[in-house]
Scaffold this active site. Sequence first.
Site, PDB file in Angstrom:
ATOM      1  N   TYR A  51       0.733  -1.329  -0.277  1.00 51.42           N
ATOM      2  CA  TYR A  51       0.336   0.280   0.437  1.00 51.42           C
ATOM      3  C   TYR A  51       0.933   1.414  -0.216  1.00 51.42           C
ATOM      4  CZ  TYR A  51      -3.635  -3.271   1.691  1.00 51.42           C
ATOM      5  OH  TYR A  51      -4.812  -3.564   1.968  1.00 51.42           O
ATOM      6  N   HIS A 109       0.626 -11.210   2.197  1.00 54.08           N
ATOM      7  CA  HIS A 109      -0.365 -10.561   0.954  1.00 54.08           C
ATOM      8  C   HIS A 109      -0.955 -11.769   0.092  1.00 54.08           C
ATOM      9  CE1 HIS A 109      -1.598  -6.408   0.711  1.00 54.08           C
ATOM     10  NE2 HIS A 109      -2.295  -7.189  -0.038  1.00 54.08           N
TER      11      HIS A 109
END
Length: 285
Positions: A51, A109
Amino acid sequence: MSMKEARLRNDVFLPVIGAGLWKITDRQLMVEVVKNAWQCGYRLFDTASAYSNELALGKAVSELGLPREQIIIQDKLWTTCYGYENAQAACRHSLKKLKTDYLDVYLMHWPAPSKLYDNWEEINAETWRGMEQLYKEGYVRAIGVCNFKISHLEALGKTAAVHPLINQIECHPGMPNKEITEYCRKKEIRIQASSPLGNGQILNNAELLRIAAESGVTAAQLCLKWSLEHGYIILPKTTSPERMRENFCSWQLNLDKDIMHLLDNLPFCGGLAIDSDEVNKFDEL
Ligand code: A2P
């Protein structure tokens, strides 16, 4: 009233609603979002190396003087750091960015996509071994995965010493992911619903709006409460303080069985719906 918590298999407790921070990269905006979220009652902050906002979150937490032991920092390892050593080095790097000496939750992730790697099982197993080491050494209080399908979890189970405590997957009305959620329930892997509002795409669905109006709640609250009723931890993302409050209140609502049934059977109406075996290019989303 303080937020309800969900128990993980290792007796770590997490608030059932956290603040999703995907796409919030601006540092000043992050300070505002974290401040408003904290004031509203959010304690769990969900970031990820992919992110590109770990530094911003770390800065916001220290600038606002939030007590570390009262917040839950959840972070994720990206695919460029697969492998036993790399996973550990990546975590230590993330800890520095976040200005903390431990993470509450660390998630892998993305699985190594089977379409891209013949040795995807081995890559995931080695990376997971690195995650386990971080857990054993106390750098992280809980470890888990994101976007893992049953095939990935089954493969990981062949070598894992500590099985994932969490699987964060896209989950919302219209995309209930029944097979994987049922599998995780049986294995005591807590589901975290990422994009619980279908990335905002499902909120104008006519059927959802109709049910929401009849129930006296907003479409967003309806979606969030549906996830909570299923026992998922939800991570809605918003930069708006009003929406934060609206979303936060959802856990106190009541949905009757008929409405749950309608929502359980809502046809697909939007969302990201990415097959994690096909891609690993998160930045294209
Ligand atoms: P914004 O950040 O402008 O508020 P998801 O959590 O499923 O990824 O969805 C995030 C999207 O949904 C964002 O575009 C966010 O927009 C929007 N959103 C979040 N909460 C609400 C809400 N209560 N009502 C309408 N849209 C919302």
